[in-house]
Design a protein around this motif. Structure first.
Motif, PDB file in Angstrom:
ATOM      1  N   MET A 100     -37.557  20.772  33.542  1.00  0.00           N
ATOM      2  CA  MET A 100     -37.716  21.408  34.875  1.00  0.00           C
ATOM      3  C   MET A 100     -36.716  21.432  35.386  1.00  0.00           C
ATOM      4  SD  MET A 100     -38.600  18.826  37.714  1.00  0.00           S
ATOM      5  CE  MET A 100     -39.393  17.951  37.168  1.00  0.00           C
ATOM      6  N   LEU A 101     -37.021  22.831  36.263  1.00  0.00           N
ATOM      7  CA  LEU A 101     -36.000  23.263  37.344  1.00  0.00           C
ATOM      8  C   LEU A 101     -36.271  22.841  39.044  1.00  0.00           C
ATOM      9  CD1 LEU A 101     -33.709  25.803  36.310  1.00  0.00           C
ATOM     10  CD2 LEU A 101     -35.253  27.445  37.387  1.00  0.00           C
ATOM     11  N   ILE A 102     -35.480  22.754  39.424  1.00  0.00           N
ATOM     12  CA  ILE A 102     -35.421  22.034  40.719  1.00  0.00           C
ATOM     13  C   ILE A 102     -34.576  22.735  41.708  1.00  0.00           C
ATOM     14  CG2 ILE A 102     -34.817  20.012  41.832  1.00  0.00           C
ATOM     15  CD1 ILE A 102     -34.619  17.637  39.461  1.00  0.00           C
ATOM     16  N   LEU A 103     -35.571  23.350  42.434  1.00  0.00           N
ATOM     17  CA  LEU A 103     -34.898  24.322  43.723  1.00  0.00           C
ATOM     18  C   LEU A 103     -34.587  23.795  44.862  1.00  0.00           C
ATOM     19  CD1 LEU A 103     -37.226  27.591  42.592  1.00  0.00           C
ATOM     20  CD2 LEU A 103     -35.545  27.208  41.686  1.00  0.00           C
ATOM     21  N   LEU A 104     -33.697  24.055  45.411  1.00  0.00           N
ATOM     22  CA  LEU A 104     -32.768  23.663  46.425  1.00  0.00           C
ATOM     23  C   LEU A 104     -32.277  24.307  46.841  1.00  0.00           C
ATOM     24  CD1 LEU A 104     -30.355  20.427  45.093  1.00  0.00           C
ATOM     25  CD2 LEU A 104     -32.756  20.066  45.820  1.00  0.00           C
ATOM     26  N   PRO A 105     -32.904  24.405  49.112  1.00  0.00           N
ATOM     27  CA  PRO A 105     -32.292  24.893  50.136  1.00  0.00           C
ATOM     28  C   PRO A 105     -30.547  24.899  49.496  1.00  0.00           C
ATOM     29  CG  PRO A 105     -32.776  22.918  50.628  1.00  0.00           C
ATOM     30  CD  PRO A 105     -33.325  22.859  49.263  1.00  0.00           C
ATOM     31  N   PRO A 106     -29.910  25.754  50.300  1.00  0.00           N
ATOM     32  CA  PRO A 106     -28.128  24.855  50.881  1.00  0.00           C
ATOM     33  C   PRO A 106     -28.451  24.758  51.974  1.00  0.00           C
ATOM     34  CG  PRO A 106     -28.856  27.846  51.590  1.00  0.00           C
ATOM     35  CD  PRO A 106     -30.249  27.066  50.736  1.00  0.00           C
ATOM     36  N   SER A 107     -26.789  24.539  52.270  1.00  0.00           N
ATOM     37  CA  SER A 107     -26.968  23.893  53.486  1.00  0.00           C
ATOM     38  C   SER A 107     -25.520  24.389  54.582  1.00  0.00           C
ATOM     39  CB  SER A 107     -25.828  22.721  53.565  1.00  0.00           C
ATOM     40  OG  SER A 107     -24.911  22.169  53.478  1.00  0.00           O
ATOM     41  N   GLU A 108     -26.083  24.313  55.659  1.00  0.00           N
ATOM     42  CA  GLU A 108     -24.779  25.052  57.326  1.00  0.00           C
ATOM     43  C   GLU A 108     -23.524  24.460  56.825  1.00  0.00           C
ATOM     44  OE1 GLU A 108     -25.556  27.398  58.329  1.00  0.00           O
ATOM     45  OE2 GLU A 108     -27.461  27.673  59.185  1.00  0.00           O
ATOM     46  N   THR A 109     -23.380  23.007  56.500  1.00  0.00           N
ATOM     47  CA  THR A 109     -22.298  22.796  55.739  1.00  0.00           C
ATOM     48  C   THR A 109     -21.905  22.951  54.388  1.00  0.00           C
ATOM     49  OG1 THR A 109     -23.695  20.413  56.477  1.00  0.00           O
ATOM     50  CG2 THR A 109     -22.150  21.497  58.237  1.00  0.00           C
ATOM     51  N   LYS A 110     -20.291  22.843  54.611  1.00  0.00           N
ATOM     52  CA  LYS A 110     -19.803  22.281  53.096  1.00  0.00           C
ATOM     53  C   LYS A 110     -18.645  22.572  53.270  1.00  0.00           C
ATOM     54  CE  LYS A 110     -22.461  27.072  52.766  1.00  0.00           C
ATOM     55  NZ  LYS A 110     -22.669  26.838  54.107  1.00  0.00           N
ATOM     56  N   ARG A 111     -18.245  21.163  52.128  1.00  0.00           N
ATOM     57  CA  ARG A 111     -17.016  20.775  51.950  1.00  0.00           C
ATOM     58  C   ARG A 111     -15.396  21.929  52.212  1.00  0.00           C
ATOM     59  NH1 ARG A 111     -20.026  17.067  49.100  1.00  0.00           N
ATOM     60  NH2 ARG A 111     -20.363  14.971  49.575  1.00  0.00           N
ATOM     61  N   ASP A 112     -14.461  21.823  52.333  1.00  0.00           N
ATOM     62  CA  ASP A 112     -13.184  22.437  52.467  1.00  0.00           C
ATOM     63  C   ASP A 112     -12.654  22.138  51.025  1.00  0.00           C
ATOM     64  OD1 ASP A 112     -13.198  23.616  55.471  1.00  0.00           O
ATOM     65  OD2 ASP A 112     -12.740  22.345  55.733  1.00  0.00           O
ATOM     66  N   GLY A 113     -11.542  23.373  50.854  1.00  0.00           N
ATOM     67  CA  GLY A 113     -11.457  23.045  49.532  1.00  0.00           C
ATOM     68  C   GLY A 113     -11.342  23.429  48.148  1.00  0.00           C
ATOM     69  N   GLY A 114     -11.215  22.346  47.394  1.00  0.00           N
ATOM     70  CA  GLY A 114     -11.395  22.995  45.783  1.00  0.00           C
ATOM     71  C   GLY A 114     -10.270  22.684  45.078  1.00  0.00           C
ATOM     72  N   GLU A 115     -10.345  22.607  44.025  1.00  0.00           N
ATOM     73  CA  GLU A 115      -9.590  22.513  42.871  1.00  0.00           C
ATOM     74  C   GLU A 115      -9.731  23.157  41.935  1.00  0.00           C
ATOM     75  OE1 GLU A 115      -8.863  19.305  40.714  1.00  0.00           O
ATOM     76  OE2 GLU A 115      -8.405  17.848  42.677  1.00  0.00           O
ATOM     77  N   GLY A 116     -10.779  24.655  42.222  1.00  0.00           N
ATOM     78  CA  GLY A 116     -11.166  25.837  41.135  1.00  0.00           C
ATOM     79  C   GLY A 116     -10.523  26.792  41.632  1.00  0.00           C
ATOM     80  N   ALA A 117     -10.518  27.758  40.761  1.00  0.00           N
ATOM     81  CA  ALA A 117     -10.013  28.829  41.424  1.00  0.00           C
ATOM     82  C   ALA A 117     -10.748  29.919  41.592  1.00  0.00           C
ATOM     83  CB  ALA A 117      -9.684  30.031  39.589  1.00  0.00           C
ATOM     84  N   PRO A 118     -10.526  30.539  42.674  1.00  0.00           N
ATOM     85  CA  PRO A 118     -10.681  32.035  43.083  1.00  0.00           C
ATOM     86  C   PRO A 118     -12.190  31.991  42.814  1.00  0.00           C
ATOM     87  CG  PRO A 118      -8.739  32.338  44.218  1.00  0.00           C
ATOM     88  CD  PRO A 118      -8.878  30.967  42.536  1.00  0.00           C
ATOM     89  N   LEU A 119     -13.097  33.148  43.504  1.00  0.00           N
ATOM     90  CA  LEU A 119     -14.801  33.435  43.517  1.00  0.00           C
ATOM     91  C   LEU A 119     -14.039  34.002  41.944  1.00  0.00           C
ATOM     92  CD1 LEU A 119     -17.259  33.842  44.061  1.00  0.00           C
ATOM     93  CD2 LEU A 119     -16.994  35.366  45.173  1.00  0.00           C
ATOM     94  N   ASP A 120     -15.417  33.973  40.991  1.00  0.00           N
ATOM     95  CA  ASP A 120     -15.104  34.257  40.265  1.00  0.00           C
ATOM     96  C   ASP A 120     -16.941  35.017  39.330  1.00  0.00           C
ATOM     97  OD1 ASP A 120     -14.916  35.722  37.027  1.00  0.00           O
ATOM     98  OD2 ASP A 120     -14.179  34.024  36.189  1.00  0.00           O
ATOM     99  N   TYR A 121     -16.662  35.899  39.446  1.00  0.00           N
ATOM    100  CA  TYR A 121     -18.804  36.353  39.378  1.00  0.00           C
ATOM    101  C   TYR A 121     -19.012  35.679  37.826  1.00  0.00           C
ATOM    102  CZ  TYR A 121     -18.070  38.637  43.860  1.00  0.00           C
ATOM    103  OH  TYR A 121     -18.550  39.065  45.025  1.00  0.00           O
ATOM    104  N   ALA A 122     -18.182  35.871  37.074  1.00  0.00           N
ATOM    105  CA  ALA A 122     -18.757  35.817  35.797  1.00  0.00           C
ATOM    106  C   ALA A 122     -19.263  34.103  35.397  1.00  0.00           C
ATOM    107  CB  ALA A 122     -17.504  36.370  34.397  1.00  0.00           C
ATOM    108  N   ALA A 123     -18.119  33.019  36.363  1.00  0.00           N
ATOM    109  CA  ALA A 123     -18.751  32.189  35.669  1.00  0.00           C
ATOM    110  C   ALA A 123     -20.140  31.527  36.964  1.00  0.00           C
ATOM    111  CB  ALA A 123     -17.768  31.270  36.597  1.00  0.00           C
ATOM    112  N   LEU A 124     -20.758  32.496  37.048  1.00  0.00           N
ATOM    113  CA  LEU A 124     -21.497  32.011  37.665  1.00  0.00           C
ATOM    114  C   LEU A 124     -23.273  32.520  37.466  1.00  0.00           C
ATOM    115  CD1 LEU A 124     -21.516  33.389  41.396  1.00  0.00           C
ATOM    116  CD2 LEU A 124     -20.595  31.684  40.811  1.00  0.00           C
ATOM    117  N   ALA A 125     -23.981  31.107  37.191  1.00  0.00           N
ATOM    118  CA  ALA A 125     -24.985  31.310  36.254  1.00  0.00           C
ATOM    119  C   ALA A 125     -25.784  32.569  36.672  1.00  0.00           C
ATOM    120  CB  ALA A 125     -26.593  29.970  36.606  1.00  0.00           C
ATOM    121  N   HIS A 126     -27.213  33.423  35.861  1.00  0.00           N
ATOM    122  CA  HIS A 126     -27.818  34.932  36.460  1.00  0.00           C
ATOM    123  C   HIS A 126     -27.553  35.222  36.783  1.00  0.00           C
ATOM    124  CE1 HIS A 126     -31.149  31.601  37.181  1.00  0.00           C
ATOM    125  NE2 HIS A 126     -30.459  30.810  37.947  1.00  0.00           N
TER     126      HIS A 126
END
Length: 248
Positions: free
Chosen positions: A1-27
């Motif tokens: 099963m694949l579950i499609l979700l909408p995003p949200s306007e609000t998002k958490r700040d910060g994070g511990e991951g490296a900056p955006l890497d397109y190669a790390a994204l699905a699709h």
């Protein structure tokens, strides 16, 4: 099963991951489109007043311009942890146990106006962009609708449960060749009439998505899903038009 979700306007700040890497994204076939939308977003962020007008941001949300300006250099975190709001509070991905988080990574797809489809574990930065936001150039619908639909068509014969809002459905309709059902959250009034919900529909969708990634069962058909709901406390039924109804 694949579950499609909408995003949200609000998002958490910060994070511990490296900056955006397109190669790390699905699709990965969406990456050229992703790069284009990110470029357009950052370009608009160079004129803060115009960005605030186009994204319909009030003075208290001026910090969203800074988020967008830094979208390629700010830290990342898993998409299912990045988003907040009613649906994501009910999903509560950070508290899922290890096995459930693994299933969430496999089963969830979040439809972002900036990145198109992303997986639950995909590392993304904080940003602000909605399905109806206006950037320079083509509309977001023109950017995403056909490529996202093509990605959904390529997901094989698995059942697709569409929990997106109608605005995001417009950014990537599920092709008719895919076994899919759009979920609508309803309630029955004292007059016996079923009515769709607004605010509380997000909570219902989040609770359902959490239960679906917690279950070990492989729900391969809508009949399996409805039967599973009957024993887990989710009142699911199939409408004549093919929509799946969740009564709360």
């Amino acid at each position: 099963m694949l579950i499609l979700l909408p995003p949200s306007e609000t998002k958490r700040d910060g994070g511990e991951g490296a900056p955006l890497d397109y190669a790390a994204l699905a699709h990965p076939r969406l990456n050229p489109r992703r790069r284009g939308v990110v470029r357009r977003l950052r370009a608009l962020a160079r004129t803060p007043d115009e960005m605030m007008r186009r994204l319909k941001l009030g003075p208290k949300l001026a910090g969203e311009v800074d988020r967008n300006r830094a979208v390629t250099s700010s830290p990342t975190m898993a998409a299912m942890d990045r988003y907040t709001g009613v649906l994501y509070e009910a999903l509560d991905a950070p508290t899922l146990d290890g096995a459930s988080r693994e299933r969430a990574g496999e089963r969830l797809r979040i439809h972002s106006a900036l990145f198109g489809l992303v997986g639950g574990f995909d590392p993304i930065p904080a940003y602000r962009l909605s399905h109806d936001s206006r950037l320079e150039g083509e509309t977001l619908r023109a950017t995403w609708a056909a490529p996202v639909s093509k990605e959904l068509a390529a997901q094989g014969d698995q059942l697709v449960l569409d929990l997106r809002s109608e605005g995001y459905v417009g950014l990537g309709p599920v092709p008719p060749t895919v076994r899919s059902h759009f979920l609508r959250v309803v309630t029955t009034g004292d007059d016996g009439v079923q009515r769709a919900l607004n605010h509380f529909n997000k909570k219902g969708k989040g609770e359902l998505a959490r239960a679906l990634v917690q279950t070990e069962h492989d729900l391969d058909s809508v009949d399996d899903l409805i039967a599973w709901g009957a024993v887990t406390g989710f009142a699911l039924s199939l409408a004549p038009d093919g929509e799946l109804l969740l009564e709360v």
